[in-house]
Structure formats: C-alpha cells, structure tokens
Design an enzyme around this catalytic site. Structure first.
Site, PDB file in Angstrom:
ATOM      1  CD  GLU A 153      -2.605  10.122  50.647  1.00 24.36           C
ATOM      2  OE1 GLU A 153      -3.778  10.719  50.897  1.00 24.36           O
ATOM      3  OE2 GLU A 153      -2.664   8.875  50.143  1.00 24.36           O
ATOM      4  CG  ASP A 154       2.514  10.701  52.851  1.00 16.74           C
ATOM      5  OD1 ASP A 154       1.356  10.128  52.596  1.00 16.74           O
ATOM      6  OD2 ASP A 154       3.423  10.828  51.975  1.00 16.74           O
TER       7      ASP A 154
ATOM      8  CG  HIS B  82       8.697  13.481  46.914  1.00 16.33           C
ATOM      9  ND1 HIS B  82       8.660  13.330  45.586  1.00 16.33           N
ATOM     10  CD2 HIS B  82       7.382  13.426  47.126  1.00 16.33           C
ATOM     11  CE1 HIS B  82       7.616  13.119  44.962  1.00 16.33           C
ATOM     12  NE2 HIS B  82       6.482  13.380  46.026  1.00 16.33           N
TER      13      HIS B  82
ATOM     14  CG  HIS C 106       2.894  16.840  46.789  1.00 20.30           C
ATOM     15  ND1 HIS C 106       4.212  17.223  46.899  1.00 20.30           N
ATOM     16  CD2 HIS C 106       2.758  15.443  46.285  1.00 20.30           C
ATOM     17  CE1 HIS C 106       4.892  16.262  46.637  1.00 20.30           C
ATOM     18  NE2 HIS C 106       4.249  15.032  46.396  1.00 20.30           N
TER      19      HIS C 106
ATOM     20  CG  ASP D  39      17.021   1.780   7.552  1.00 19.24           C
ATOM     21  OD1 ASP D  39      18.035   2.234   8.171  1.00 19.24           O
ATOM     22  OD2 ASP D  39      16.741   1.047   6.919  1.00 19.24           O
TER      23      ASP D  39
ATOM     24  CG  ASP E  62       3.521  13.705  43.443  1.00 16.80           C
ATOM     25  OD1 ASP E  62       4.559  13.222  44.052  1.00 16.80           O
ATOM     26  OD2 ASP E  62       2.390  12.977  43.478  1.00 16.80           O
TER      27      ASP E  62
HETATM   28 MN    MN Z   1       4.467  13.025  46.125  1.00 17.64          MN
END
Ligand code: MN
Length: 702
Positions: A76-77, A48, A72, A259, A139
């Site tokens: 967060e993860d 990703h 990125h 059209d 992202d």
């Molecule tokens: Mn991401």
C-alpha cells in the site's frame, strides 16, 4: 522502545529458530522499504509494523502472520508489488499482505451507515484466510492506540469505522479484549467529553466502593473455602463504552449501573462451576430470572460462563460470572485463544486456517449440543467460510449474492429489466466478461441497452434462481414472438402461391379452424406453424377449403434474413452460408432448420411440401456463418500460423483448427472459418490456395 531483538526473544519461546529468522528478515525488508517514511508522531515508520507484530506475538500467532504484520503496509505505502513479496517470502505471506491491503483500501466512510453489518460480512468474506482478519485487527489496534497524533476529522473517521466495523468483527470472533479496547478508544475519540465524564465518575465511584467491594470479595472467597473449592475471585470492572451504551440504550442512570457490584470466579473445571453456583446461592439470595447457563447453551461466538445476580448485604445487587480457566481464555481472546491454547499440546503444528476451522467446529459442536446451532450458523460460520459474495452497486449499495454469481446474476438482483437489457459489465471500472464469477468487495456496473435481450448462453453460467427464471421467461416470450412472425410468413408464402393471403381469408373461416384445432387465437396457430408443429401447407389448404383437390405446389422460395433468431437454425451437417442453394426443414418443436439443397440428410423429404420448404437468402442477409474447410498441404514449419494469417488477410475468422499429420510429408488441417457469404468464402479459399505447398482445399458437407 520495542526492538526487533526483544520481539525475537519473545518469539523464541514458542517458535523455532528458522521461523524467528524469517520474521527478522521480514522486519529488515520492511525497514528498508519504508526507509525515510515517518509516522505522524515522528517515529520511523517501521515502528508501526513492529508494534503490530508484537500484538500478534501476544496471541502466539504463527510466523507467517508475524511476517505479514511486518510487511502489511509495504504494498500500500511503498509501491512494492505483491509478486516481489511472493518471490522473497513465498506465496502465503504475499497473499496475507495482499488481503490486508485490500481491506485497508476498502473505503467504508463513503457508504451508507445502515450497512455496517454488511461491511463486516464483506470484510470477512474478502479474507479467504482468517489470519488476514487477525493481522488487520492488530494493525487497527495499534492505530487506535496511537490515534491522538491525528487531526480531529481523521481521528473521528477512523474511530467511527472501528466502532462500526472492527469492534463487531472482534466480537463475532469472540475476541472480547480487543473489542473492549476498540470500543473504549473509539468512544474516547468520537466523544471525548462524554468519555472523560464517565471515566471520572467511574473512578470516583470505585474509590467510594472500595471497602464494600473488598468485603464482598472476602465473603465470596470464604464461602468457597468453606466448601473446599479452589477458585480465583476478582472484582470486575465494566468498560466505559459498555456503561455508555447501557445508559443510552436502556435509559438507565449512571448510579443505577454503577450500583451493581460485579465479580468473576474462575475455577479448574466445569463441574466446579456448578458447585460454586450452589455455594454462592447459599450465601446470598439469588435474584429470580437472572440466572443464565451459558455453559450448557454457549453464546453464538462460543462464549461460555454461568451468570447469576445475588442480593448482597443491605440488598446491594451482585453480578457473578463463573467459568473455567479455558472458558476465561476463550471469553477474552476468542478465536485467537485457540492458537494460544492449542499450540502447546498439538503434536504436529496444524495450518492456521485449519485451526480457525477447528475453532468454528468446536463452537458448532457446543451449539449443537445446546440445540441452537441455527443461530451460530447464521452469525459465525457463514462469516468465516462464506457461501456468499458481497459486491457494491455503483452507488455504493451492497448486494449479497450466492458464491459463484456473475454480473448477470447481479443485474437480475438489481432489477429484472436491468437483467433483461444487460449487454456488458464493468467490474471495478474495467470491462469484464458477463460470465466472470464476482469477488467480494468488487464494484459492479451493468451496461444495458434498450431493446437488448437475454442470451440463451447465460443459462450456462448464472447461479441464482431469479436470473434463471427470468432469462427462461424472456426467451420464451422472444421465441413466441419470433415463432409467430415466422409462422405468418410461412403461411402467407403458401397462401400467396394459391393467389390468396391471410388477411383475405374470412374471419369466420379462421375462427372455425381455431375451434377445430382447439386454439384460442390466430397467434397460437401461427406460433405452431413457426415452431414446426403444424405444416403451413396443410393449414393453407384447410383455410382455402380445397380438401381433396390437388393443388399445385406453391412457386418461389421464402427469403431468409438470418435474423429470425431462436426459431431458425443452420444445420450442423452441411453448414449452409448465404449464396448456397437452401431448403428449410420443419421439425416439430424446433422450428426451421436450414440445410443445403443437396444435403444428404434431407434428400428423401426434400420434395415433400409438408416437411420442406424452398428457401432463398434475402438480399440484406447479415451475420457470420461457419463453414468447415479441409486443407491438404505439404508439411512445413509454422503452417498453422501461415494458414491463420491467410484467413485473417481475407477478413475471415478462424473459429476452430485441428490437424492430423498423414505421413511425414502431407498434413491435413480442418478449419472452421466464419464468413459472411459465398463470395467471402471464395476470397478466403483464394488466399489459402496462394500458399506454397497447398495441394487441395475442400469445403466439408454431409
Ligand atoms: Mn498499518
């Protein structure tokens, strides 16, 4: 399957080897950080960020943006801290990643739908560096392209957010291609049936019209050739969501929209655009009122083109856009085109934010030439370099405040009563100082208490006019009521000395006096006395009508409680504390200033009953009072800490400390200590005396 090697090859066409290596390093770092994590599709997670970086590489973004793209989702993860990224990849990249994470955390879904536009502004305001937005858009673009693996509900939520927030942001930045992709993918996820039906219909219509499209294209190309103009003519396809919006918004039937035949002619320079316009107007009759010159008057996001509609053969309407290659690039990629376009001919590589500014500046100049810079300033500049902060109320409403606003400004913006009774605040659920400037995206909660009052110190940090006006107004009211009450006590004090009291004075006497002083009511008179503008002694004598007669000085002092507020202050020259013999000095407009009885500054007026009044401390006096102490002691290591802990041990508080070394042996320390009263002060001094090496302690006074 894209790989880091393939990306590195592409990057080396426009980045230096060192920079490409940094991007590689960020990739391997992300790969390790996300190790074991998989996307919903089953692929390793790192595919990703790699895809996001590829999207940014298409835009020729700089190496820092690409590194941020790789990293990125790391904060967060994977629980890796921003500090760790900072030491690995430097502050700029860490800031970019942090900015993207903050945008990711913003939960749009729980908030009111009507506020979509504010959210766009807020997102922009949160990103101090425009690259944060570009990384976030990339992202989101990859997530939208791979939306199908998600569950229905999650898919719809992301699609809705994309349509409401990210597509308009892309539009503001002039990134047409990204916007169109967002819209078509979002529409498909939100309304799969409608999207499929329109898609089929478009496909069918295109098949039917192939022949006529070719004919028109040929005749346009021929017409250019006859005039010796070089240009590319191409048929233009409307995007699915655009058709849907037209059908719904303008209530037009599908066939009506389809059209219309749409073409684009791209040429080398502006001058040629107008020549092409003349040529095609010559070929077919233009539809009156449909010609638009967006070259002379660009759209707010910098879009430039000529638009016209013609009656083609058999009366079919033909929409034509005419623009230069540069305009075409700008129309498709907006702010991102600026990287793509300028990167080749820039002598020294500029900072990317500087490039964003340059883009804004360029668009601004276009707008100014066109004479409608106002619209532009409204819609783009403010978003990129905001003068506002956007914060949430606890209920999720967005408030727009000027930059630098504090919780107090916020409180007054919510409601005057909230401002007036505010005592503390929580920013993102943590207690914070009322004076702290607010950041976009924060949730602000005001803690208020009934009966609380504005603090004059707020005037030092509020930025909104509303807060300032209301604080001033509330303080004025407060000052008036405090002045009245002090004035009443002062006047009664003197009257009592004459064996009288205010309520025993006949009403007509009071009225006569008010008339004489040109005052409306007794409160005005009392306020004047409290503020020190009129002397209680003089007023009392007039009320008792003993003009000329010598009255004995009133006996007994007036008791001070320490809670008189704005109309009573303590002299800075002698800093009296409860227990000290004191005198009140009335000075016009300032109310009463309390001095030590033997303060040198008032020695000449102390016995003048029109200027000074005897005071005493009430039994229940409360509060903290500052005194200044001068401590002479032998020089020793860590003496400040020793002094501080002694004062602390006696429950005192050091407000200020300063030290002069007199010679190598003796130090002189000036301490400002807050205490309750003289007894408390004595305790503090006793503790200090107990320190070894202390020679002398003096309380400072004028
Ligand atoms: Mn991401």
């Amino acid at each position: 399957m894209p790989s880091i090697d393939a990306l590195a090859d592409r990057l080396s066409t426009y980045l230096g080897a060192d920079q490409v290596n940094l991007v590689r390093r960020a990739y391997f770092y992300a790969e390790q950080a996300h190790d074991g994590q998989r996307r919903r599709s089953g692929e390793p997670y790192v595919t990703h960020p790699l895809a996001v970086a590829n999207i940014l590489a298409d835009m020729h973004m700089d190496h820092q943006s690409l590194m941020a793209a790789m990293l990125h989702d790391v904060i967060e993860d994977t629980g890796i801290a921003k500090e760790a990224l900072c030491s690995q990849f430097g502050e700029t990249v860490a800031e970019l990643v942090d900015g993207v994470s903050k945008l990711t955390q913003m939960n749009f879904e729980t908030k009111a739908e009507a506020q979509a536009e504010n959210f766009q502004k807020m997102a922009m305001a949160m990103a101090r560096d425009i690259r944060v937005i570009l990384v976030k858009l990339a992202d989101r673009l990859h997530n939208m392209r791979t939306l199908e693996v998600l569950s229905g509900e999650k898919r719809r939520r992301i699609a809705k957010e994309t349509l409401e927030i990210y597509a308009p942001i892309a539009n503001r930045l002039g990134m047409h291609n990204v916007r169109v992709e967002f819209e078509d993918l979002g529409f498909k996820a939100m309304y799969p049936m409608r999207s499929a039906r329109i898609f089929q219909a478009v496909k069918r219509a295109r098949g039917n019209r192939k022949e006529i499209v070719q004919k028109i294209e040929q005749s346009l190309a021929h017409c250019l050739a006859v005039d010796g103009i070089e240009g590319d003519v191409s048929g233009r396809q409307k995007h699915i969501y655009g058709i849907y919006k037209k059908m719904r918004g303008k209530r037009r039937a599908f066939n009506e929209i389809m059209d219309v035949y749409a073409f684009r002619i791209v040429v080398d320079k502006v001058d040629t655009c107008y020549r092409v316009l003349g040529a095609v107007h010559n070929l077919y009759k233009p539809l009156p009122g449909r010609f638009k010159d967006y070259i002379a008057i660009p759209k707010a996001n910098g879009y430039q083109s000529l638009h016209t509609t013609l009656f083609g053969m058999h009366g079919v309407p033909i929409e034509i856009q005419i623009r230069t290659r540069e305009m075409e690039e700008m129309a498709n990629n907006g702010i991102a085109a600026h990287w793509l376009y300028k990167s080749s001919d820039d002598e020294q590589p500029k900072g990317t934010h500087a490039r964003a500014r340059q883009w804004v500046k360029g668009v601004l100049e276009m707008q100014q030439r066109a004479g409608n810079s106002l619209e532009f300033i409204e819609s783009v500049k403010i978003d990129l370099f905001p003068d506002e902060v956007y914060v949430f109320t606890p209920k999720g409403r967005i408030m727009e405040l000027p930059k630098g606003s504090t919780a107090v400004d916020f409180a007054y913006a919510v409601h005057t009563d909230v401002g007036n009774s505010c005592i503390a605040c929580r920013i993102n659920r943590r207690l914070a100082p009322l004076s702290e400037p607010l950041q976009s995206g924060s949730t602000v909660e005001i803690v208020s208490a009934p009966g609380a009052r504005p603090n004059p110190a707020w005037l030092n940090f509020v930025v909104t006019g509303k807060a300032r006006t209301h604080i001033r107004h509330a303080l004025k009211l407060q000052r008036r009521s405090e002045s009245i009450s002090l004035g009443e006590r002062l006047l009664n004090k003197v009257l009592n000395g004459f064996d009288s009291a205010l309520e025993r004075i006949p009403a007509e006497r009071v009225q006569a006096m008010l008339t004489e002083y040109r005052l409306e009511q007794i409160e005005d008179l009392l306020e004047d006395i409290g503020l020190g503008n009129r002397m209680a002694y003089v007023v009392a004598r007039r009320l008792l009508a003993t003009e000329g007669e010598q009255l004995p000085s009133p006996e007994g002092p007036l008791a001070i409680r320490g809670t008189e507020g704005l109309v009573l202050s303590y002299a800075k020259c002698c800093t009296p504390i409860p227990g000290d013999p004191i005198v009140g000095h009335l000075s016009a407009g300032k109310g009463m200033v309390v001095h030590l009885e033997n303060c040198r500054n008032i020695s000449e007026i102390r016995h003048n009953p029109e200027k000074c009044i005897q005071l005493s401390w009430a039994k229940d006096v409360t509060g903290e009072f500052n005194v200044e102490l001068r401590v002479e002691l032998e020089h020793q290591r860590g003496l400040i800490a020793l002094l501080a802990s002694s004062v602390n041990a006696a429950d005192g508080n050091i407000e200020k400390i300063s030290m002069d070394e007199r010679d190598g042996r003796i130090s002189v320390v000036q301490l400002v200590v807050s205490v309750h009263d003289r007894v408390h002060l004595a305790r503090v001094i006793k503790k200090l005396r107990a320190l070894t090496g202390v020679i002398r302690i003096t309380r400072m006074r004028a």
